[in-house]
Design a protein around this motif. Structure first.
Motif, PDB file in Angstrom:
ATOM      1  N   GLU A 188     -71.698  -6.512  -7.119  1.00 45.78           N
ATOM      2  CA  GLU A 188     -71.659  -7.632  -6.386  1.00 45.78           C
ATOM      3  C   GLU A 188     -72.240  -9.200  -6.549  1.00 45.78           C
ATOM      4  O   GLU A 188     -71.284 -10.325  -5.729  1.00 45.78           O
ATOM      5  N   ASN A 189     -73.399  -9.407  -7.259  1.00 48.41           N
ATOM      6  CA  ASN A 189     -73.986 -10.744  -7.222  1.00 48.41           C
ATOM      7  C   ASN A 189     -73.319 -11.784  -7.639  1.00 48.41           C
ATOM      8  O   ASN A 189     -72.662 -13.259  -7.337  1.00 48.41           O
ATOM      9  N   SER A 194     -69.815 -10.867  -8.506  1.00 45.22           N
ATOM     10  CA  SER A 194     -68.672 -11.407  -7.079  1.00 45.22           C
ATOM     11  C   SER A 194     -69.197 -12.248  -6.316  1.00 45.22           C
ATOM     12  O   SER A 194     -68.088 -13.578  -6.020  1.00 45.22           O
ATOM     13  N   GLU A 195     -70.414 -12.190  -5.377  1.00 49.71           N
ATOM     14  CA  GLU A 195     -70.542 -13.607  -4.801  1.00 49.71           C
ATOM     15  C   GLU A 195     -70.663 -14.772  -5.362  1.00 49.71           C
ATOM     16  O   GLU A 195     -70.506 -15.763  -4.443  1.00 49.71           O
ATOM     17  N   ASP A 253     -78.246  -1.205  -8.369  1.00 51.31           N
ATOM     18  CA  ASP A 253     -77.172  -2.579  -8.478  1.00 51.31           C
ATOM     19  C   ASP A 253     -78.161  -3.259  -9.440  1.00 51.31           C
ATOM     20  O   ASP A 253     -78.957  -4.389  -9.679  1.00 51.31           O
ATOM     21  N   GLU A 301     -68.657  -0.427   4.652  1.00 53.95           N
ATOM     22  CA  GLU A 301     -69.069  -0.839   3.897  1.00 53.95           C
ATOM     23  C   GLU A 301     -68.552  -0.539   2.578  1.00 53.95           C
ATOM     24  O   GLU A 301     -67.159  -1.337   2.279  1.00 53.95           O
ATOM     25  N   GLY A 355     -64.779  -3.278   1.301  1.00 52.98           N
ATOM     26  CA  GLY A 355     -64.902  -3.968   0.467  1.00 52.98           C
ATOM     27  C   GLY A 355     -63.762  -4.236  -0.244  1.00 52.98           C
ATOM     28  O   GLY A 355     -63.456  -4.435  -1.541  1.00 52.98           O
ATOM     29  N   GLY A 357     -64.768  -9.257   1.319  1.00 57.06           N
ATOM     30  CA  GLY A 357     -65.923  -8.708   1.118  1.00 57.06           C
ATOM     31  C   GLY A 357     -66.534  -9.294   2.271  1.00 57.06           C
ATOM     32  O   GLY A 357     -67.985  -9.202   2.418  1.00 57.06           O
ATOM     33  N   LYS A 359     -70.401  -8.931   5.802  1.00 57.09           N
ATOM     34  CA  LYS A 359     -72.142  -9.390   6.003  1.00 57.09           C
ATOM     35  C   LYS A 359     -71.507  -9.540   7.172  1.00 57.09           C
ATOM     36  O   LYS A 359     -72.684  -9.125   7.797  1.00 57.09           O
TER      37      LYS A 359
END
Length: 502
Positions: free
Chosen positions: A3-4, A6-7, A254, A348, A352, A358, A362
């Motif tokens: 995720e991180n 990806s962001e 995570d 989610e 996703g 994506g 949020k």
């Protein structure tokens, strides 16, 4: 897990794709940020350096700066390079199990999830390929390790080698080999002992077992949360024992996920499977194309289709389709749609995997709509009587009060649910009649056959559908068509989620 990364990457690429023309400096600045993002995600320095250099060589060429959409061109180059870094030889999910009984040796450090992964793979071989599997635990050190594998075997319906106390790992391996031959098994899986760190005894033990059984596959199980140490572990095991593939566990955690990107590049060993949770079916083939797509926020429609297929029963779908075509859609049908949504990984999980969705996930969270909202809706439906579920139009004020109180919700929540049901019923009616033979009918046919070839789906159409859903979400409204959480555009045909009957 990604995720991180990806962001960070989607932030970089958003800025790139908004610009009409790109200079070489723009590309260099963007790639500097990409490198920082990779390093922060715990990708090893040489791999990050090489990755950025490869992208830069391709991205600063004339083809990109002169192309019509230079930003998207750079994104494509990064995607292709990611796939290249992750790509192994051949099909990652295909285990070499030709001449029965084929031995599979599981190695790795203690606590990496070897025993659970052994059971997951055994279940996968049994269910998907119809193989007869025998599991044997060679872990004579850890208390109750053998019993753990035995219990898992009972859970998944796979045979385990009877436990005989006082035997050495090599003796157990020999006994497993004999039993597998005599019992007519296709595969026998050997779950070896682990240590907290690599030591001579551990390596020697695994090497002795390898010499006795001559395994067709030696799978190294690595905890995805251990970061760069995982890469060293893989190199050490490969040098001393020989590894044919890697299984990364806890990829639902995570952690920063960079070890996965470094593993393939540094060791040259393909990542074959990833473990995504405690359940016995929470294991996926590691598909570089899809993982790269997910990292770059491009979604993973193929996995979504597969998930839908895995939780859909053809006959059930056929029955529901006939009802929908006649415009019959009651609260029982709605509950099955909501159940289906949860089974496919909830809001989610589904979002996703949709292209360009994506960031929307949020917004959905901020709007306060998550899986608990779906569970609340199911609770309200379950508080109705059979007659009310079959004919929601009979719900008057007094009945609504009773249902709301019974499910611990407000009458206003129930009214929202009923409105949503009416919109879904209208949508189903339209889908039932639309086009030649009905859009719904065609979608269901392809799902029922276990068909629905994702490669036949037009990615641009899917992208457009995802964007359309984005537009139907002003002021925190739910995107339409998500198993019918309000109006708007529908999911790609056949993905609106038709669940099994309880």
């Amino acid at each position: 897990m990604f995720e991180n990364l990806s962001e960070r990457l989607s932030g970089v690429f958003d800025r790139l794709t908004k610009q009409g023309a790109l200079s070489e400096d723009d590309v260099k600045t963007a790639l500097r940020e990409v490198r920082v993002a990779l390093l922060e995600a715990d990708v090893s320095l040489p791999v990050a350096r090489e990755f950025v250099k490869a992208v830069q060589d391709k991205a600063t060429g004339q083809a990109v700066t002169k192309s019509i959409t230079p930003g998207q061109q750079v994104v494509k180059i990064v995607h292709d390079e990611l796939v290249h870094v992750l790509q192994g030889e051949g099909d990652p999910g295909k285990l070499k199990i030709d001449n029965a009984p084929a031995p599979i040796l599981m190695v790795g450090l203690q606590g990496s999830g070897k025993t659970t992964t052994t059971a997951k793979l055994a279940k996968r071989l049994k269910d998907r390929e119809g193989k007869r599997v025998l599991m044997a635990s060679l872990d004579v050190n850890r208390p109750a390790a053998m019993e753990q594998l035995q219990i898992l075997g009972v859970q998944i319906g796979v045979d385990t080698l009877p436990i005989v106390k006082g035997e050495t790992p090599v003796q157990i391996a020999r006994r497993a080999k004999t039993q597998a031959s005599l019992g007519g098994y296709d595969v026998y899986m050997l779950d070896t002992a682990g240590r907290l760190h690599i030591d001579q005894e551990l390596i020697q033990q695994a090497a002795d077992v390898r010499d006795v059984v001559n395994p067709r596959e030696t799978l190294l199980v690595v905890d995805g949360l251990t970061g760069q140490v995982a890469v060293e572990v893989a190199e050490e095991f490969d040098n001393k024992i020989g590894v044919s593939g890697v299984v990364l566990t806890r990829m639902d955690g995570d952690g920063r996920g960079g070890a996965a990107l470094s593993m393939r590049a540094v060791t040259g060993k393909p990542i074959r499977f990833v473990g995504l949770g405690e359940k016995m079916d929470a294991i996926e083939t590691f598909e570089p194309e899809r993982i790269a797509g997910r990292i770059l926020g491009m979604g993973d429609i193929v996995a979504l289709v597969e998930k839908a297929q895995a939780t859909i029963e053809a006959e059930q779908a056929e029955r529901m389709m006939k009802r929908f075509a006649k415009g019959q859609f009651n609260m029982n049908d709605m509950r099955e749609q909501l159940d289906q949504m949860l089974r496919m990984g909830g809001m989610e999980g589904v979002m996703g995997m949709l292209p360009g969705m994506g960031k929307m996930a949020k917004q959905v969270q901020e709007a306060g709509f998550d899986d608990s909202a779906i569970r609340h809706q199911i609770a309200m439906i379950q508080s109705m009587t059979k007659r009310e579920r079959a004919n929601p139009q009979i719900l008057q004020a007094s009945r609504k009060k009773r249902i709301a109180a019974g499910s611990g919700m407000e009458v206003s929540d129930l009214n929202k649910l009923l409105k949503m049901h009416r919109q879904m019923a209208d949508m189903m009616k339209k889908m039932g009649k639309m086009g030649k033979g009905g859009m719904l009918k065609q979608a269901m046919k392809s799902m029922g056959k276990g068909g629905m070839d994702p490669s036949q789906m037009d990615p641009q159409a899917l992208e457009a559908a995802a964007k359309q859903m984005g537009r139907t979400m002003p002021g925190g409204k739910m995107p339409g068509g998500f198993g019918g959480m309000g109006g708007g555009a529908a999911l790609p045909p056949g993905l609106s989620g038709f669940g099994k009957k309880k």
